[in-house]
Design an enzyme around this catalytic site. Structure first.
Site, mmCIF file in Angstrom:
data_model
loop_
_atom_site.group_PDB
_atom_site.id
_atom_site.type_symbol
_atom_site.label_atom_id
_atom_site.label_comp_id
_atom_site.label_asym_id
_atom_site.label_seq_id
_atom_site.Cartn_x
_atom_site.Cartn_y
_atom_site.Cartn_z
ATOM 1 C CE1 TYR A 1 35.979 -19.176 -48.571
ATOM 2 C CE2 TYR A 1 34.343 -18.513 -46.941
ATOM 3 C CZ TYR A 1 35.081 -19.497 -47.578
ATOM 4 O OH TYR A 1 34.913 -20.808 -47.215
ATOM 5 N NE ARG B 1 23.448 -20.552 -25.778
ATOM 6 C CZ ARG B 1 22.404 -20.031 -25.126
ATOM 7 N NH1 ARG B 1 22.154 -18.742 -25.202
ATOM 8 N NH2 ARG B 1 21.626 -20.805 -24.395
ATOM 9 C CE LYS C 1 40.570 -18.738 -43.580
ATOM 10 N NZ LYS C 1 39.256 -18.185 -43.504
ATOM 11 C CG ASP D 1 36.314 -10.356 -44.432
ATOM 12 O OD1 ASP D 1 37.416 -10.389 -43.854
ATOM 13 O OD2 ASP D 1 35.705 -11.380 -44.797
HETATM 14 O O1 P1T Z 1 36.272 -20.032 -42.630
HETATM 15 P P1 P1T Z 1 35.704 -18.994 -41.737
HETATM 16 O O2 P1T Z 1 36.484 -18.782 -40.454
HETATM 17 O O3 P1T Z 1 34.251 -19.180 -41.484
HETATM 18 O O4 P1T Z 1 35.882 -17.585 -42.497
HETATM 19 C C1 P1T Z 1 35.203 -17.251 -43.669
HETATM 20 C C2 P1T Z 1 35.993 -16.209 -44.419
HETATM 21 C C3 P1T Z 1 35.634 -14.880 -44.294
HETATM 22 N N1 P1T Z 1 36.317 -13.907 -44.925
HETATM 23 C C4 P1T Z 1 37.383 -14.197 -45.701
HETATM 24 C C5 P1T Z 1 38.095 -13.087 -46.402
HETATM 25 C C6 P1T Z 1 37.804 -15.522 -45.862
HETATM 26 O O5 P1T Z 1 38.871 -15.757 -46.630
HETATM 27 C C7 P1T Z 1 37.085 -16.562 -45.211
HETATM 28 C C8 P1T Z 1 37.459 -17.997 -45.367
HETATM 29 N N2 P1T Z 1 38.275 -18.256 -46.464
HETATM 30 C C9 P1T Z 1 38.794 -19.472 -46.826
HETATM 31 C C10 P1T Z 1 38.570 -20.592 -46.146
HETATM 32 C C11 P1T Z 1 39.631 -19.467 -48.051
HETATM 33 O O6 P1T Z 1 40.374 -20.440 -48.310
HETATM 34 O O7 P1T Z 1 39.602 -18.461 -48.770
#
Ligand code: P1T
Length: 405
Positions: A123, A71, A222, A197
């Site tokens: 998001y 961890r 992503k 972000d």
């Molecule tokens: O899903 P995760 O890895 O926890 O990420 C969250 C997140 C953070 N910032 C942005 C700009 C994002 O698009 C996302 C996650 N978004 C999707 C799952 C979506 O379909 O828009």
């Protein structure tokens, strides 16, 4: 900014002998080699080893070789974090179990009684975390349209400690002038932490730290991983104080990624430049086709002159990904049902093209009145244009648009 200029400015964070290439400054060279010198392992494997062990032998109590417990640190994770820091021209990178895991750790830098200013288009899961969880810790958020820097300045309160935004934003692709925003905020309140972000563009197209943003945050789930098979997040900074605090939070909160996933993301970064170029090419082709179709009301793409912040996009990024949103005149449910190459699904940034109806699929957690005010309506469709052949993607969109009339 020209890509060549940008590449000239890239500093390879790991030392030159480690990179084994005196003049390595190009994006893909860094992605393929930074933190990955085979000489650092006795077996000299070219691909970094995947270390699954959660326990590391001590030579004596308190004496170890840099790793203690999975961890708090893992060699495969270190490789990925070193490479990501180098790609972003940052100094410290911490990875987390998901993008929202990274957001949870970053927002733990502030405390009860503090205030956060967030972009009104985020998001849905980030919005939900701020409105439903941070509020329970007595951290209040104010949501503003950050395409006007004045809105941000007006929202700052004496207890404001963090500013959080996406640029381009999800799903409306609003672009915020990062330099103007940071200059305006920091000249008044240098103590406020500005977080961007950068998920929609990746460090290939935009480097927020160049504009003196404090933390560049990612859902690596992503484009950075790009294969729809890993959940992971990251926070990258040049500030030693924030790097140290985030490393502490990563260990203490326990929101760490698995070594296997770190190896997958590390592998994916090697093709990031190639993938992003193709995402941009395919995204532009699809957006242009959409714009020409009579069943489409309006197309949102920052690299179209019609985009309200087109000039800002050109100034601070070197390209755009495969994210395209548009307002349909016809029936959105019929359109989505008719798609054959695009898959109806949440997430984005993978090889496979995805289509989503944000108001139901990714932004349902945003209060309905806020969605309506923003324009996240039943007619707004978000596409993550993938890496399939352009002509197949356009043909698929055409037949679905025809079917939706
Ligand atoms: O899903 P995760 O890895 O926890 O990420 C969250 C997140 C953070 N910032 C942005 C700009 C994002 O698009 C996302 C996650 N978004 C999707 C799952 C979506 O379909 O828009």
């Amino acid at each position: 900014m020209e890509r060549d200029d940008q590449e000239q400015k890239q500093k390879v964070q790991c030392n030159r002998t480690e990179l084994n290439m005196a003049s390595a400054r190009g994006f893909s060279t860094i992605a393929i080699h930074a933190g990955q010198d085979p000489q650092q392992w006795t077996h000299a494997s070219v691909v970094p080893p995947l270390v699954m062990s959660t326990s590391f032998q001590h030579d004596a109590p308190g004496q170890h070789r840099g790793y203690v417990y999975g961890r708090s640190g893992n060699p495969t994770r270190t490789v990925l974090e070193t490479c990501l820091a180098a790609l972003e021209d940052g100094k410290h990178c911490l990875t987390f179990a998901s993008g929202l895991g990274a957001t949870t750790a970053i927002t733990a830098l502030i405390q009860a009684g503090d205030h956060l200013v967030a972009s009104d288009d985020l998001y849905g899961g980030t919005n939900r975390l701020f409105q439903k969880c941070l509020i329970k810790q007595n951290i209040k958020s104010t949501f503003v349209d950050m395409t006007s820097v004045q809105n941000v300045i007006d929202a700052i309160q004496p207890n404001t400690k963090m500013i959080w935004l996406e640029s381009p934003s999800n799903p409306l692709l609003k672009v915020v002038d990062l330099k103007a925003l940071v200059d305006a905020v920091k000249s008044r309140r240098p103590d406020i932490i500005v977080v961007v972000d950068n998920t929609f563009l990746t460090c290939y197209f935009q480097k927020p730290l160049e504009f003196k943003v404090d933390i560049s945050m990612y859902s690596l789930t992503k484009y950075m991983n790009g294969h729809l098979d890993v959940l992971m997040g990251a926070a990258i900074t040049r500030r030693d104080d924030l790097g140290e605090k985030l490393r502490f939070l990563q260990k203490v909160m326990g929101i760490v990624p698995s070594p296997f996933d770190c190896a997958l993301v590390n592998r994916s970064l090697k093709t990031l430049e190639l993938r992003m170029q193709r995402h941009m090419e395919n995204g532009l082709a699809v957006a242009k086709f959409l714009e020409s179709h009579s069943n489409v009301e309006r197309v949102l793409h920052p690299y179209f002159p019609s985009h309200p912040q087109h000039d800002v996009a050109l100034k601070q990024s070197t390209g755009h990904s495969g994210m395209v949103s548009f307002y349909l005149k016809g029936n959105s449910h019929k359109f989505l049902k008719a798609l054959k190459v695009f898959t109806l699904g949440a997430s984005l940034g993978g090889c496979e093209s995805l289509a989503a109806l944000p108001c139901i699929m990714t932004h349902a957690s945003v209060p309905e009145d806020e969605r309506a005010a923003l324009g996240v309506t039943d007619q707004l469709i978000r596409l993550s244009v993938g890496l399939e052949s352009k002509q197949d993607l356009i043909a698929d969109i055409q037949q679905a648009l025809d079917a939706s009339q």
